[in-house]
Design an enzyme around this catalytic site. Structure first.
Site, short mmCIF file in Angstrom:
data_model
loop_
_atom_site.label_atom_id
_atom_site.label_comp_id
_atom_site.label_asym_id
_atom_site.label_seq_id
_atom_site.Cartn_x
_atom_site.Cartn_y
_atom_site.Cartn_z
N GLY A 13 43.96 46.59 28.86
CA GLY A 13 44.31 45.59 28.19
C GLY A 13 44.25 44.20 29.12
N ALA A 16 38.60 42.33 30.20
CA ALA A 16 37.72 43.29 29.36
C ALA A 16 37.96 43.99 28.22
CB ALA A 16 37.09 44.33 30.63
N LYS A 79 33.24 23.21 33.72
CA LYS A 79 32.51 23.75 35.00
C LYS A 79 31.00 23.02 34.98
CE LYS A 79 31.27 27.75 37.86
NZ LYS A 79 31.22 29.08 38.10
N PRO A 97 23.96 23.38 40.42
CA PRO A 97 24.11 22.94 38.86
C PRO A 97 23.81 23.99 37.91
CG PRO A 97 22.17 21.86 39.38
CD PRO A 97 22.45 22.75 40.73
N VAL A 186 48.29 55.91 30.09
CA VAL A 186 47.61 57.33 29.90
C VAL A 186 47.70 58.18 31.15
CG1 VAL A 186 45.20 58.26 29.76
CG2 VAL A 186 45.60 56.17 28.73
N LEU A 333 35.77 45.61 35.35
CA LEU A 333 35.97 45.96 36.73
C LEU A 333 35.54 47.71 36.81
CD1 LEU A 333 38.63 44.06 38.00
CD2 LEU A 333 36.31 43.58 38.25
N THR A 344 30.25 35.74 38.21
CA THR A 344 29.30 36.62 37.25
C THR A 344 30.32 37.87 36.31
OG1 THR A 344 28.38 37.46 39.19
CG2 THR A 344 27.25 35.92 37.96
C1 LIG Z 1 38.90 38.55 43.80
C2 LIG Z 1 38.11 38.51 42.32
C3 LIG Z 1 37.90 37.17 41.91
C4 LIG Z 1 37.37 37.12 40.45
N1 LIG Z 1 36.89 35.89 40.16
C5 LIG Z 1 36.28 35.98 39.17
C6 LIG Z 1 35.84 34.79 38.43
O1 LIG Z 1 35.83 33.53 39.07
N2 LIG Z 1 34.85 34.82 37.30
C7 LIG Z 1 34.64 36.06 36.77
O2 LIG Z 1 34.02 35.89 35.64
N3 LIG Z 1 35.27 37.17 37.20
C8 LIG Z 1 36.15 37.14 38.33
N4 LIG Z 1 36.64 38.31 38.71
C9 LIG Z 1 36.63 39.51 37.98
C10 LIG Z 1 37.70 39.45 36.72
O3 LIG Z 1 38.81 39.37 37.28
C11 LIG Z 1 37.65 40.72 35.89
O4 LIG Z 1 36.15 40.96 35.39
C12 LIG Z 1 38.33 40.49 34.70
O5 LIG Z 1 39.75 40.08 35.01
C13 LIG Z 1 38.34 41.89 33.86
O6 LIG Z 1 39.14 42.93 34.42
P1 LIG Z 1 39.51 44.40 33.93
O7 LIG Z 1 39.96 43.96 32.50
O8 LIG Z 1 38.04 44.98 33.99
O9 LIG Z 1 40.71 45.07 34.52
P2 LIG Z 1 42.12 44.58 34.71
O10 LIG Z 1 42.38 43.21 34.67
O11 LIG Z 1 42.61 45.38 36.01
O12 LIG Z 1 42.78 45.54 33.37
C14 LIG Z 1 42.91 46.59 33.59
C15 LIG Z 1 43.59 47.08 32.42
O13 LIG Z 1 43.73 48.65 32.23
C16 LIG Z 1 45.11 49.11 32.16
N5 LIG Z 1 45.15 50.50 32.89
C17 LIG Z 1 44.80 50.93 34.00
N6 LIG Z 1 45.47 52.14 34.14
C18 LIG Z 1 45.93 52.46 32.89
C19 LIG Z 1 46.40 53.72 32.32
N7 LIG Z 1 46.50 54.95 33.24
N8 LIG Z 1 46.92 53.76 31.03
C20 LIG Z 1 46.77 52.64 30.16
N9 LIG Z 1 46.20 51.51 30.89
C21 LIG Z 1 45.77 51.39 32.01
C22 LIG Z 1 46.09 48.13 32.77
O14 LIG Z 1 47.23 48.16 32.45
C23 LIG Z 1 45.33 46.70 32.55
O15 LIG Z 1 45.44 46.27 31.14
C24 LIG Z 1 37.44 38.51 40.03
C25 LIG Z 1 37.83 39.55 40.44
C26 LIG Z 1 38.30 39.49 41.60
C27 LIG Z 1 38.55 40.96 42.23
#
Ligand SMILES: Cc1cc2nc3c(=O)[nH]c(=O)nc-3n(C[C@H](O)[C@H](O)[C@H](O)COP(=O)(O)OP(=O)(O)OC[C@H]3O[C@@H](n4cnc5c(N)ncnc54)[C@H](O)[C@@H]3O)c2cc1C
Length: 496
Positions: A13, A16, A79, A97, A186, A333, A344
């Protein structure tokens, strides 16, 4: 292979997960598909990710989120691009830009005329022909007019926003559109004996949930795609050396409409202004500096007061060998990570989701769909990787081992060709589908110190006087147009 899809389970949640849930529930017919999102209350989201690129407009529009609501609900700012400081050399600066450069000039792109004046008259000021750059530095903004031949026709922009607030907005959408929401962690995942597909999730309270298609949005944990299906990871750490980040938001509230990326001897620092705070972070290679020193550098360069303790993040640059394996697709991620230099990641998430929608409405998992999806994602990841590497490879810095490695490392043939071609002829090649436009490649290659030796011969088709007139009138029109634009501040005031 053909397996029916009826029950779609999204695990995770974060941004993504909720982007996927909101998008799929909007477009997949409810009578044919059920969608459930699983979210752990004990595992946190990554808590960073605040800068975007222009395709976010089409994603929001497709979800029926109007801009005013979006800006208000996510504390967003505009931006217009990214300012790079100390990248080419210490004390150097350039702006990347969004949008297009100059004006329409028929068959030969505008930048060839500029190159002619660069070569003949040392006209080094590329920025004056980019309306987004001039607007950014004057803290001004206006929506694209769409009007042909207007300098505002294709005005390019994206947003800085609070990713957690965005996820909340999308969650609300998804729930309104009928997504089932389960708050459980999970603990285990069972596979089908017959084909190795994921059969069901087993939660920490012992309950279970079966599904047909599982979307892994568990972030770096990659619980389904890697820990369960073991697809493997392409590790790109030798090409992109940074592997750590530290984020600290500050209370600074004078938002300018661009991101800042400031290079240090071992990596770089971001500054992302939102309405209510500024996002700051440092991205670095722990082979070249300790975590303590990196944090110290970040703190030394903060402009406001910290609002939170530092968030330490480890990552391995790269991507899953397969983004879609059996009945599991990695989104966000869990699929891979490239450092946020060109913001990106959320775009890659958006692309995965829109491509999923190309393939699953048929209600079947088929091998051709898996192959097409994986090859499309592979290509996009590689294009973005090349563009990010460009910033490092073209540095002229040699004040640290980090930059010396970057400068001398081997690069892909595709990237090499792009740089050499630009240097020799001023031409910039890109695929039709490639996101970064000619303006982006031009801004970064020139900004990093590549000076083209030649321009397209057709740019010789006008007299010196006409060339001077073309360039002068273009920069003058841009200057005048920007002077009449409302300020970025006025836009934010209006929203508030
Ligand atoms: C340093 C850094 C800077 C960034 N800056 C940018 C930016 O400027 N622009 C950009 O586009 N992107 C950026 N990103 C990427 C961006 O943060 C991610 O693409 C975005 O937040 C999506 O993350 P996610 O949902 O994949 O993962 P997360 O936010 O980690 O979410 C994972 C989810 O999975 C759940 N989960 C995990 N394990 C379990 C389990 N066992 N059971 C149930 N649920 C579980 C967690 O509870 C959570 O809800 C950056 C990333 C980093 C590391």
């Amino acid at each position: 292979m053909s397996n029916p899809i009826r029950k779609i389970i999204i695990v995770g949640g974060g941004s993504a997960g909720w982007m996927t849930a909101a998008y799929l529930s909007r477009f997949l017919p409810k009578e044919s598909f059920s969608i459930t999102l699983i979210e752990s209350t004990s595992i946190e989201t990554i808590g960073v990710g605040e800068a975007t690129i222009p395709p976010i407009h089409s994603f929001n529009a497709a979800l029926g989120i109007d801009e005013a609501t979006f800006l208000k609900e996510t504390n967003a700012t505009i931006k217009l691009g990214i300012e790079f400081t100390h990248w080419s050399q210490i004390n150097s600066q350039y702006f990347h830009p969004f949008g297009t450069l100059g004006r329409a000039t028929g068959k030969v792109p505008f930048h060839h005329y500029w190159i002619r004046s660069l070569i003949n008259h040392n006209n080094t000021n590329l920025a004056q022909y980019s309306i987004e750059t001039v607007a950014a530095y004057n803290h001004r903004f206006q929506h694209p007019s769409g009007q042909a031949n207007s300098p505002l026709e294709n005005f390019g922009y994206a947003y800085h926003f609070d990713a957690a607030m965005y996820a909340r907005l999308l969650k609300q959408k998804a729930l309104e559109q009928g997504v089932n929401h389960v708050q459980k962690t999970v603990r285990n995942i069972a596979l089908k004996d017959s084909n190795g597909f994921i059969d069901k999730l087993i939660f920490d309270d012992g309950s279970e949930l079966e599904g047909d298609l599982f979307i892994d949005c568990t972030g770096f944990a990659a619980l389904l795609i890697e820990k369960t299906l073991h697809v493997g990871y392409e590790d790109w750490s030798e090409e992109l050396l940074c592997n750590r980040a530290i984020a600290i938001p500050t209370d600074e509230q004078h938002p300018h409409p661009y991101t800042q990326a400031i290079a240090h001897p071992f990596g770089w620092q971001w500054r992302i202004p939102l309405q209510h705070r500024t996002g700051n972070g440092i991205v670095y290679s722990n082979q070249h500096i300790s975590d303590d020193e990196a944090e110290h550098t970040l703190r030394k360069n903060l402009k406001g007061q910290p609002l939170k303790d530092p968030n330490y993040i480890r990552f391995t640059t790269g991507k899953r060998k397969e983004q879609w394996a059996k009945n599991c697709i990695a989104v966000g991620l869990s699929g891979g990570f490239l450092e946020p230099l060109e913001s990106t990641s959320l775009h890659l998430t958006q692309l995965s989701i829109t491509r999923i929608l190309d393939f699953i409405p048929h209600g079947q998992i088929t091998q051709p769909a898996i192959t097409a999806f994986n090859s499309g994602m592979h290509k996009t990841y590689n294009e973005i990787k090349d563009f990010i590497i460009l910033h490092y490879k073209l540095t002229q810095r040699d004040d640290s081992e980090f930059w010396r490695i970057c400068k001398t490392m081997p690069i892909s043939d595709t990237l090499k060709l792009k740089v050499e071609l630009f240097q020799k002829t001023g031409n910039i090649i890109k695929d039709q589908e490639e996101f970064f436009r000619q303006t982006s490649w031009l801004a970064v290659m020139y900004g990093q110190g590549v000076t083209p030796e030649n321009h397209h011969p057709m740019a010789n088709g006008i007299t010196e006087q006409d060339l001077f007139g073309l360039l002068n009138s273009t920069s003058e029109v841009i200057k005048q147009t920007v002077q009449h634009m409302p300020t970025h501040h006025a836009l934010l005031q209006r929203i508030r």
